[in-house]
Design a protein around this motif. Structure first.
Motif, PDB file in Angstrom:
ATOM      1  N   LEU A  58       0.836  -1.200   0.000  1.00 27.88           N
ATOM      2  CA  LEU A  58       0.000   0.000   0.000  1.00 27.88           C
ATOM      3  C   LEU A  58       0.871   1.250   0.000  1.00 27.88           C
ATOM      4  N   ALA A  59       1.823   1.322   0.921  1.00 32.96           N
ATOM      5  CA  ALA A  59       2.688   2.503   1.034  1.00 32.96           C
ATOM      6  C   ALA A  59       3.565   2.692  -0.198  1.00 32.96           C
ATOM      7  N   ALA A  60       3.872   1.609  -0.895  1.00 30.59           N
ATOM      8  CA  ALA A  60       4.751   1.701  -2.066  1.00 30.59           C
ATOM      9  C   ALA A  60       4.017   2.033  -3.358  1.00 30.59           C
ATOM     10  N   THR A  61       2.699   1.795  -3.411  1.00 28.78           N
ATOM     11  CA  THR A  61       2.023   1.896  -4.701  1.00 28.78           C
ATOM     12  C   THR A  61       1.003   3.028  -4.840  1.00 28.78           C
ATOM     13  N   VAL A  62       0.490   3.554  -3.743  1.00 26.50           N
ATOM     14  CA  VAL A  62      -0.505   4.632  -3.876  1.00 26.50           C
ATOM     15  C   VAL A  62       0.135   5.951  -3.438  1.00 26.50           C
ATOM     16  N   PRO A  63      -0.380   7.072  -3.907  1.00 25.61           N
ATOM     17  CA  PRO A  63       0.134   8.362  -3.433  1.00 25.61           C
ATOM     18  C   PRO A  63      -0.055   8.487  -1.916  1.00 25.61           C
TER      19      PRO A  63
END
Length: 187
Positions: A155-160
């Motif tokens: 989540l932290a790596a893929t969404v703004p």
């Protein structure tokens, strides 16, 4: 297709107040306290776990329109529940359908009246989410906790990711968030 945003913060920071202000401003409310998330080829999607919303006395001062939905006595921590079903009187309450995650916000309190959104590092939000959602034991990470950490990392790596600094005037929160997402404020 509708997208959702996720808001993370330590207890007592104002997540419920922020979620209710966004709902009143036209966003749909998926959940107040817990979400389910999944990752697949299309990206990360999430859906809510509907439950009663605990409203603090301070929230009622900011949003007096909530008063008709309160259930009775204030608890020792200055909170009172609002039934999930009653929230639809004030805005859109989403069903349990999965929505793509548009952004992840860490909530913080602003010093003044106005709200603002500022950049935040992915490692910083990952550490914050992991500290609040992943538990370790003597043997280290148990399988469930490992899966949870993996999902948080994806989540932290893929969404703004952003920090939402919520000011005391919560009436403009929906406009500020919509502007950051590059969308018109919901009607």
């Amino acid at each position: 297709a509708r997208r959702c945003i996720l808001i993370h913060a330590p207890s007592g920071t104002g997540k419920s107040t922020t979620a209710l202000a966004l709902m009143r401003g036209g966003f749909g409310l998926c959940s107040d306290d817990a979400i389910f998330a999944r990752a697949d080829a299309a990206g990360i999607s999430a859906w809510g776990f509907p439950s009663d919303v605990k409203v603090h006395r301070h929230t009622l001062q900011l949003m007096p329109w909530l008063a008709p939905a309160l259930l009775g006595d204030w608890h020792g921590e200055g909170e009172q529940p609002i039934r999930w079903q009653a929230l639809s009187e004030f805005g859109r309450v989403e069903n349990r359908e999965a929505h793509p995650v548009a952004a992840l916000f860490r909530l913080a309190r602003a010093a003044g009246e106005e709200s603002e959104i500022v950049p935040i590092g992915r490692a910083e939000i990952l550490a914050s989410l992991a500290a609040d959602n992943v538990r370790t034991g003597l043997p280290g990470l148990l399988p469930l906790q490992r899966r949870r950490l993996d999902m948080i990392a994806r989540l932290a790596a893929t969404v703004p990711v952003y920090e939402l600094r919520a000011g005391r005037d919560v009436s403009g929160l929906a406009r500020v968030v919509a502007a950051k997402l590059g969308a018109a404020a919901p009607a």
